[in-house]
Design a protein around this motif. Structure first.
Motif, PDB file in Angstrom:
ATOM      1  N   TYR A   1       0.658   5.781  -0.790  1.00  0.00           N
ATOM      2  CA  TYR A   1      -0.397   6.771  -0.758  1.00  0.00           C
ATOM      3  C   TYR A   1       0.293   8.103  -0.697  1.00  0.00           C
ATOM      4  O   TYR A   1       1.652   8.292  -0.779  1.00  0.00           O
ATOM      5  CB  TYR A   1      -0.727   7.119   0.710  1.00  0.00           C
ATOM      6  CG  TYR A   1      -1.113   5.760   1.472  1.00  0.00           C
ATOM      7  CD1 TYR A   1      -0.374   5.121   2.057  1.00  0.00           C
ATOM      8  CD2 TYR A   1      -2.750   5.467   1.223  1.00  0.00           C
ATOM      9  CE1 TYR A   1      -0.862   3.664   2.551  1.00  0.00           C
ATOM     10  CE2 TYR A   1      -2.975   4.231   1.841  1.00  0.00           C
ATOM     11  CZ  TYR A   1      -2.198   3.490   2.334  1.00  0.00           C
ATOM     12  OH  TYR A   1      -2.863   2.376   3.309  1.00  0.00           O
TER      13      TYR A   1
ATOM     14  N   ASP B   1       2.458  -1.560   5.619  1.00  0.00           N
ATOM     15  CA  ASP B   1       2.010  -2.732   5.370  1.00  0.00           C
ATOM     16  C   ASP B   1       0.641  -2.927   6.207  1.00  0.00           C
ATOM     17  O   ASP B   1      -0.312  -3.742   5.787  1.00  0.00           O
ATOM     18  CB  ASP B   1       3.191  -3.951   5.916  1.00  0.00           C
ATOM     19  CG  ASP B   1       3.887  -3.302   7.552  1.00  0.00           C
ATOM     20  OD1 ASP B   1       4.494  -3.680   7.761  1.00  0.00           O
ATOM     21  OD2 ASP B   1       3.404  -2.212   7.757  1.00  0.00           O
ATOM     22  N   ALA B   2       0.599  -2.783   7.502  1.00  0.00           N
ATOM     23  CA  ALA B   2      -0.764  -2.820   8.210  1.00  0.00           C
ATOM     24  C   ALA B   2      -0.355  -2.492   9.629  1.00  0.00           C
ATOM     25  O   ALA B   2       0.629  -3.209  10.090  1.00  0.00           O
ATOM     26  CB  ALA B   2      -1.419  -3.971   8.201  1.00  0.00           C
ATOM     27  N   PRO B   3      -0.808  -1.749  10.676  1.00  0.00           N
ATOM     28  CA  PRO B   3      -1.615  -0.821  10.079  1.00  0.00           C
ATOM     29  C   PRO B   3      -1.209   0.700  10.030  1.00  0.00           C
ATOM     30  O   PRO B   3      -1.669   1.459   9.353  1.00  0.00           O
ATOM     31  CB  PRO B   3      -2.759  -0.497  11.294  1.00  0.00           C
ATOM     32  CG  PRO B   3      -1.761  -0.955  12.382  1.00  0.00           C
ATOM     33  CD  PRO B   3      -0.720  -1.901  12.191  1.00  0.00           C
ATOM     34  N   GLY B   4      -0.110   0.905  10.416  1.00  0.00           N
ATOM     35  CA  GLY B   4       0.551   2.394  10.471  1.00  0.00           C
ATOM     36  C   GLY B   4       1.074   2.632   8.885  1.00  0.00           C
ATOM     37  O   GLY B   4       1.531   1.776   8.275  1.00  0.00           O
ATOM     38  N   GLN B   5       1.074   4.044   8.711  1.00  0.00           N
ATOM     39  CA  GLN B   5       1.865   4.641   7.440  1.00  0.00           C
ATOM     40  C   GLN B   5       3.031   5.377   7.949  1.00  0.00           C
ATOM     41  O   GLN B   5       3.181   5.687   8.799  1.00  0.00           O
ATOM     42  CB  GLN B   5       0.976   5.729   6.934  1.00  0.00           C
ATOM     43  CG  GLN B   5      -0.308   4.938   6.347  1.00  0.00           C
ATOM     44  CD  GLN B   5      -1.276   5.916   5.513  1.00  0.00           C
ATOM     45  OE1 GLN B   5      -0.894   6.802   5.147  1.00  0.00           O
ATOM     46  NE2 GLN B   5      -2.683   5.532   5.224  1.00  0.00           N
ATOM     47  N   TYR B   6       4.026   4.846   6.949  1.00  0.00           N
ATOM     48  CA  TYR B   6       5.226   5.708   7.297  1.00  0.00           C
ATOM     49  C   TYR B   6       5.469   6.512   6.038  1.00  0.00           C
ATOM     50  O   TYR B   6       5.307   6.336   4.985  1.00  0.00           O
ATOM     51  CB  TYR B   6       6.310   4.671   7.125  1.00  0.00           C
ATOM     52  CG  TYR B   6       6.164   3.538   8.197  1.00  0.00           C
ATOM     53  CD1 TYR B   6       5.330   2.281   7.946  1.00  0.00           C
ATOM     54  CD2 TYR B   6       6.609   3.829   9.357  1.00  0.00           C
ATOM     55  CE1 TYR B   6       5.254   1.435   9.120  1.00  0.00           C
ATOM     56  CE2 TYR B   6       6.511   2.825  10.657  1.00  0.00           C
ATOM     57  CZ  TYR B   6       5.837   1.831  10.363  1.00  0.00           C
ATOM     58  OH  TYR B   6       5.468   0.807  11.229  1.00  0.00           O
ATOM     59  N   PHE B   7       6.029   7.816   6.380  1.00  0.00           N
ATOM     60  CA  PHE B   7       5.809   8.957   5.709  1.00  0.00           C
ATOM     61  C   PHE B   7       7.348   9.298   4.979  1.00  0.00           C
ATOM     62  O   PHE B   7       8.357   9.104   5.668  1.00  0.00           O
ATOM     63  CB  PHE B   7       5.402  10.464   6.155  1.00  0.00           C
ATOM     64  CG  PHE B   7       3.801  10.364   6.149  1.00  0.00           C
ATOM     65  CD1 PHE B   7       3.202   9.687   7.295  1.00  0.00           C
ATOM     66  CD2 PHE B   7       3.065  10.987   5.199  1.00  0.00           C
ATOM     67  CE1 PHE B   7       1.846   9.641   7.216  1.00  0.00           C
ATOM     68  CE2 PHE B   7       1.638  11.090   5.390  1.00  0.00           C
ATOM     69  CZ  PHE B   7       1.137  10.285   6.257  1.00  0.00           C
TER      70      PHE B   7
ATOM     71  N   TYR C   1      -3.042  -0.001  -3.678  1.00  0.00           N
ATOM     72  CA  TYR C   1      -3.048  -1.270  -2.905  1.00  0.00           C
ATOM     73  C   TYR C   1      -1.998  -2.108  -3.457  1.00  0.00           C
ATOM     74  O   TYR C   1      -1.884  -3.295  -2.673  1.00  0.00           O
ATOM     75  CB  TYR C   1      -4.520  -2.015  -2.922  1.00  0.00           C
ATOM     76  CG  TYR C   1      -5.370  -1.136  -2.143  1.00  0.00           C
ATOM     77  CD1 TYR C   1      -6.925  -1.425  -2.594  1.00  0.00           C
ATOM     78  CD2 TYR C   1      -5.313  -0.136  -1.344  1.00  0.00           C
ATOM     79  CE1 TYR C   1      -7.947  -0.753  -1.790  1.00  0.00           C
ATOM     80  CE2 TYR C   1      -6.199   0.677  -0.877  1.00  0.00           C
ATOM     81  CZ  TYR C   1      -7.356   0.283  -0.927  1.00  0.00           C
ATOM     82  OH  TYR C   1      -8.542   0.881  -0.353  1.00  0.00           O
TER      83      TYR C   1
ATOM     84  N   LYS D   1       0.766  -1.185  -0.027  1.00  0.00           N
ATOM     85  CA  LYS D   1      -0.180   0.147  -0.058  1.00  0.00           C
ATOM     86  C   LYS D   1       0.927   1.308   0.080  1.00  0.00           C
ATOM     87  O   LYS D   1       1.770   1.329   0.891  1.00  0.00           O
ATOM     88  CB  LYS D   1      -0.848  -0.103   1.181  1.00  0.00           C
ATOM     89  CG  LYS D   1      -1.841  -1.315   1.453  1.00  0.00           C
ATOM     90  CD  LYS D   1      -2.854  -1.061   2.386  1.00  0.00           C
ATOM     91  CE  LYS D   1      -3.702  -2.568   2.528  1.00  0.00           C
ATOM     92  NZ  LYS D   1      -2.975  -3.776   2.818  1.00  0.00           N
TER      93      LYS D   1
END
Lengths: 113, 110
Positions: free
Chosen positions: B33, B95-101, B50, B31
């Motif tokens: 974004y 990957d799940a659940p946190g997003q890394y910027f 996705y 995933k």
């Protein structure tokens, strides 16, 4: 429609104080609530997160309190330091698949020495 | 720690130019974004993916387009830049659940 409302917009605290940032959500399907810390010129960094099956989570000096019935959650920073000065964002998402995060408006926190 | 890279970090470009903002991650996350953020303001999701060959528009309407030909690469393109596109663009992966910027690209269209 703002699904996650964050307050206050800005906050100034003396070193050693305990800043508290609050968020309220509307969608009861949300099941993951992270907090992000962002320094100027940087991307947000995941700080701590909670799921609705617990009422509190601590990681170091950072604590999330979660009130499922009130649909509110908050971030507390213990023994705050000038280095904690940053913008903090709460967020929420639902389901285990998409993880589309909805962010709050952000809180600019200043810790005075 | 997540390894997600964005280039360029800063871009000043004239109106009407075509630009591509690069985003790469080395974690093998499916995933990815793209967010748009004005300084100190909230983040708005403009695109997400996705997996390879999967792209969707986000909650904030954007004139940009994205592609996902490789898992690790998620570029964003503006065919004709305008001053209203001036903003910070942040890429993230999860990957799940946190997003890394990533660190973001600060775009200024003159």
């Amino acid at each position: 429609q703002q699904q996650v409302k964050q307050s206050p917009q800005s906050l100034i605290v003396q070193k050693g104080g305990i800043p508290i940032i609050n968020c309220a959500y509307e969608n009861t399907a949300f099941d993951y609530f992270p907090w992000y810390q962002q320094f100027p010129g940087k991307g947000p960094a995941l700080l701590i997160a909670i799921r609705p099956d617990v009422s509190e989570k601590k990681e170091g000096r950072f604590t999330i309190s979660f009130n499922k019935s009130a649909k509110q959650f908050s971030l507390h920073i213990m023994d705050s330091q000038p280095g904690d000065s940053a913008t903090y964002f709460c967020a929420a998402s639902k389901g285990s698949g998409a993880q589309k995060l909805v962010f709050g408006q952000g809180t600019r926190l200043t810790i005075n020495p | 720690e997540a390894d997600i890279y964005q280039t360029p970090r800063y871009l000043v470009i004239g109106t009407g130019k075509k630009i591509t903002l690069e985003c790469s991650q080395t974690m093998g996350h499916d995933k990815m974004y793209w967010y748009q953020q004005d300084p100190g303001m909230e983040l708005h999701l403009i695109h997400y993916s996705y997996g390879v060959n999967s792209t969707e528009k986000g909650d904030l309407s954007s004139e940009s387009t994205v592609s996902r030909i490789r898992t690790e690469h998620f570029p964003l393109t503006l065919e004709s830049a305008r001053p209203s596109h001036t903003s910070q663009y942040l890429c993230a992966s999860s990957d799940a659940p946190g997003q890394y910027f990533g660190p973001g690209t600060r775009l200024t269209v003159t």
